[in-house]
Design a protein around this motif. Structure first.
Motif, PDB file in Angstrom:
ATOM      1  N   HIS A  96      37.446  40.019  43.028  1.00 34.10           N
ATOM      2  CA  HIS A  96      37.644  40.453  41.595  1.00 34.10           C
ATOM      3  C   HIS A  96      38.519  39.376  41.021  1.00 34.10           C
ATOM      4  N   LEU A  97      38.088  38.750  40.002  1.00 29.26           N
ATOM      5  CA  LEU A  97      38.940  37.662  39.250  1.00 29.26           C
ATOM      6  C   LEU A  97      39.239  38.179  37.893  1.00 29.26           C
ATOM      7  N   LEU A  98      40.227  37.617  37.403  1.00 26.51           N
ATOM      8  CA  LEU A  98      40.640  37.786  35.980  1.00 26.51           C
ATOM      9  C   LEU A  98      40.424  36.414  35.177  1.00 26.51           C
ATOM     10  N   THR A  99      39.398  36.380  34.492  1.00 28.21           N
ATOM     11  CA  THR A  99      38.660  35.539  33.901  1.00 28.21           C
ATOM     12  C   THR A  99      39.197  35.209  32.413  1.00 28.21           C
ATOM     13  N   PRO A 100      39.215  33.935  32.077  1.00 28.43           N
ATOM     14  CA  PRO A 100      38.993  32.703  32.655  1.00 28.43           C
ATOM     15  C   PRO A 100      39.991  32.324  33.825  1.00 28.43           C
ATOM     16  N   THR A 101      39.666  31.694  34.653  1.00 23.66           N
ATOM     17  CA  THR A 101      40.443  31.515  35.997  1.00 23.66           C
ATOM     18  C   THR A 101      40.343  29.987  36.402  1.00 23.66           C
ATOM     19  N   TYR A 102      40.983  29.691  37.451  1.00 21.74           N
ATOM     20  CA  TYR A 102      40.865  28.324  38.138  1.00 21.74           C
ATOM     21  C   TYR A 102      39.464  28.479  38.587  1.00 21.74           C
TER      22      TYR A 102
ATOM     23  N   ASP B 132      47.799  43.577  30.895  1.00 17.87           N
ATOM     24  CA  ASP B 132      48.744  44.357  31.590  1.00 17.87           C
ATOM     25  C   ASP B 132      48.105  44.768  32.874  1.00 17.87           C
ATOM     26  N   LEU B 133      48.504  44.234  33.989  1.00 11.45           N
ATOM     27  CA  LEU B 133      48.009  44.455  35.451  1.00 11.45           C
ATOM     28  C   LEU B 133      48.007  46.112  35.730  1.00 11.45           C
ATOM     29  N   ALA B 134      48.770  46.785  34.879  1.00 14.09           N
ATOM     30  CA  ALA B 134      48.723  48.126  35.081  1.00 14.09           C
ATOM     31  C   ALA B 134      47.309  48.868  34.780  1.00 14.09           C
ATOM     32  N   ASP B 135      46.364  48.085  33.935  1.00 18.83           N
ATOM     33  CA  ASP B 135      45.286  48.436  33.618  1.00 18.83           C
ATOM     34  C   ASP B 135      44.177  47.870  34.265  1.00 18.83           C
ATOM     35  N   LEU B 136      44.578  47.126  35.325  1.00 21.64           N
ATOM     36  CA  LEU B 136      43.565  46.549  36.102  1.00 21.64           C
ATOM     37  C   LEU B 136      42.708  47.550  36.988  1.00 21.64           C
ATOM     38  N   VAL B 137      41.539  47.531  36.998  1.00 20.83           N
ATOM     39  CA  VAL B 137      40.495  48.288  37.619  1.00 20.83           C
ATOM     40  C   VAL B 137      39.764  47.493  38.765  1.00 20.83           C
ATOM     41  N   ILE B 138      40.024  47.752  39.832  1.00 22.61           N
ATOM     42  CA  ILE B 138      39.585  47.125  41.079  1.00 22.61           C
ATOM     43  C   ILE B 138      38.208  47.862  41.443  1.00 22.61           C
ATOM     44  N   PRO B 139      37.053  47.005  41.267  1.00 20.58           N
ATOM     45  CA  PRO B 139      35.935  47.839  41.492  1.00 20.58           C
ATOM     46  C   PRO B 139      35.619  48.246  43.197  1.00 20.58           C
TER      47      PRO B 139
ATOM     48  N   PHE C 294      51.802  36.957  33.867  1.00 22.53           N
ATOM     49  CA  PHE C 294      51.603  38.337  33.999  1.00 22.53           C
ATOM     50  C   PHE C 294      53.118  38.947  34.408  1.00 22.53           C
ATOM     51  N   ASP C 295      53.238  40.135  33.786  1.00 23.32           N
ATOM     52  CA  ASP C 295      54.234  40.793  34.531  1.00 23.32           C
ATOM     53  C   ASP C 295      53.817  41.442  35.635  1.00 23.32           C
ATOM     54  N   MET C 296      54.653  41.102  36.873  1.00 23.81           N
ATOM     55  CA  MET C 296      54.049  41.400  38.154  1.00 23.81           C
ATOM     56  C   MET C 296      54.677  42.670  38.451  1.00 23.81           C
ATOM     57  N   SER C 297      55.444  43.543  37.635  1.00 20.55           N
ATOM     58  CA  SER C 297      55.861  44.928  38.363  1.00 20.55           C
ATOM     59  C   SER C 297      54.910  45.839  38.529  1.00 20.55           C
ATOM     60  N   PRO C 298      53.559  45.819  37.976  1.00 22.14           N
ATOM     61  CA  PRO C 298      52.775  46.773  38.523  1.00 22.14           C
ATOM     62  C   PRO C 298      51.898  46.421  39.895  1.00 22.14           C
ATOM     63  N   LEU C 299      52.397  45.097  40.361  1.00 22.38           N
ATOM     64  CA  LEU C 299      51.808  44.847  41.756  1.00 22.38           C
ATOM     65  C   LEU C 299      51.863  45.781  42.601  1.00 22.38           C
TER      66      LEU C 299
ATOM     67  N   ASP D 277      52.358  48.773  43.131  1.00 18.47           N
ATOM     68  CA  ASP D 277      51.235  50.213  43.109  1.00 18.47           C
ATOM     69  C   ASP D 277      49.792  49.835  43.175  1.00 18.47           C
ATOM     70  N   LEU D 278      49.626  48.737  42.593  1.00 23.32           N
ATOM     71  CA  LEU D 278      48.207  48.031  42.832  1.00 23.32           C
ATOM     72  C   LEU D 278      47.892  47.960  44.494  1.00 23.32           C
ATOM     73  N   LEU D 279      48.850  47.378  45.178  1.00 26.90           N
ATOM     74  CA  LEU D 279      48.737  47.354  46.427  1.00 26.90           C
ATOM     75  C   LEU D 279      48.693  48.676  47.371  1.00 26.90           C
ATOM     76  N   ARG D 280      49.611  49.418  46.806  1.00 23.21           N
ATOM     77  CA  ARG D 280      49.612  50.567  47.518  1.00 23.21           C
ATOM     78  C   ARG D 280      48.118  51.454  47.238  1.00 23.21           C
TER      79      ARG D 280
END
Length: 336
Positions: free
Chosen positions: A89-95, A119-126, A145-150, A152-155
């Motif tokens: 899963h990518l956030l595009t445009p990207t490398y 906002d990474l808090a809104d990131l939906v991982i399929p 990006f503000d990385m503070s939501p990371l 929670d995403l990892l958990r």
């Protein structure tokens, strides 16, 4: 666009306003350290670039065992995608490399209307995602990006590996490298090619969970760096204050260049790095790039169909070269 073109102009000797290459040379300490090692280049480095690994571990506060070093971060990224890139899963445009090497991928589009902020808090991982990739600062727009939501995403997604590519972290952004020991699904990659001006020395590294770091370290050449490359890397990391001082100049030149483009009616987008996205519409970025190349000025259109043909990635050159670029560009944008 391919990852090969991402690397820059090769032997091109004109003005380069491409993304990957810092317009400033390596710091003096790095050059001197590399030169001192050239006469000893008949000898290998220590296995796994041990002195450099120790230094990186000490600076980041992570165990040396979690660090993998290779000849450029692209090799590391390719290895990680080969192992874990079944469904990305990518956030595009990207490398540009990531869509090329992912076996399958989904995407969250970053919106130009929001300046490519997200906002990474809104990131939906399929469901079924094996590898989620966050580039911070993001390539190609230069936003952070503000990385503070990371955490929670990892958990919430323990079966998904999260790769944070910090290629440009020396310019801006909040590093998450120190979090790797606490999260078995966090991978961080870095390079000394960008803020540190060592692209030609090819020094990349990753901070990885122990099992993945061990796997990469035992399935690669144990001597990935030439002696001058390792020496230049160590000298540069020991003089980060010099790098920080140069970053201020790079940002100032970048904003001045973006302001000149805006004065010509070109829309530019926020950046915290030495590059930015610009929309030259109604002009076609590819046509502009070809005309500028004929004047020994190298840029690269974004070639992202979702954004349109006007988008170009612009990297600051030295101020005098930026002035030459603007002098060449103005007639091309003048009303006919």
């Amino acid at each position: 666009m391919t990852s090969r073109s991402e690397k820059g102009g090769g032997v091109f000797t004109g003005i380069k306003l491409l993304l990957c290459e810092n317009p400033l040379p390596p710091i003096d300490e790095a050059i001197a350290a590399a030169q001192a090692e050239v006469p000893r280049s008949n000898y290998y480095t220590e296995a796994w670039s041990a002195p450099l690994r120790r230094l990186i571990g000490a600076q980041l506060g992570v165990p040396e065992r979690l660090i993998h070093i290779n000849a450029g971060s692209e090799l590391i990224l390719r290895q990680l995608f080969d192992r874990f890139g079944q469904q990305v899963h990518l956030l595009t445009p990207t490398y540009v490399l990531f869509p090329e090497i992912a076996r399958h991928y989904t995407e969250t589009r970053l919106s130009p209307e929001r300046g490519f902020a997200f906002d990474l808090a809104d990131l939906v991982i399929p469901p079924g995602t094996t590898l989620a990739v966050i580039v911070n600062p993001n390539n190609p727009n230069g936003g952070v990006f503000d990385m503070s939501p990371l955490p929670d995403l990892l958990r919430r997604h323990p079966d998904t590996l999260f790769l944070v590519d910090e290629a440009f972290i020396g310019l801006a952004g909040q590093s998450v490298a120190q979090r790797v020991p606490d999260h078995p699904n966090l991978l961080v990659t870095r390079t000394l090619s960008k803020a540190h001006s060592l692209a030609g020395f090819r020094v990349g590294y990753a901070i990885l969970p122990e099992s993945i770091a061990d796997d990469l370290n035992t399935h690669n050449d144990a001597y990935p760096l030439a002696r001058p490359s390792e020496a230049a890397a160590i000298a540069t990391l020991l003089h980060e204050d010099h790098i920080h001082a140069r970053v201020k100049d790079l940002r100032a030149w970048t904003e001045a260049l973006a302001a000149e483009l805006r004065a010509l009616g070109v829309r530019t987008y926020p950046t915290a790095t030495y590059f930015f996205l610009a929309d030259f519409a109604p002009f076609d970025a590819g046509e502009l790039a070809n005309k500028l190349k004929a004047q020994d000025i190298l840029l690269k259109p974004l070639n992202d169909p979702a954004l349109g043909p006007g988008f170009m990635r612009v990297t600051t050159a030295l101020p005098e070269d930026n002035a030459r670029f603007m002098a060449a560009l103005r007639p091309l944008l003048a009303p006919t």
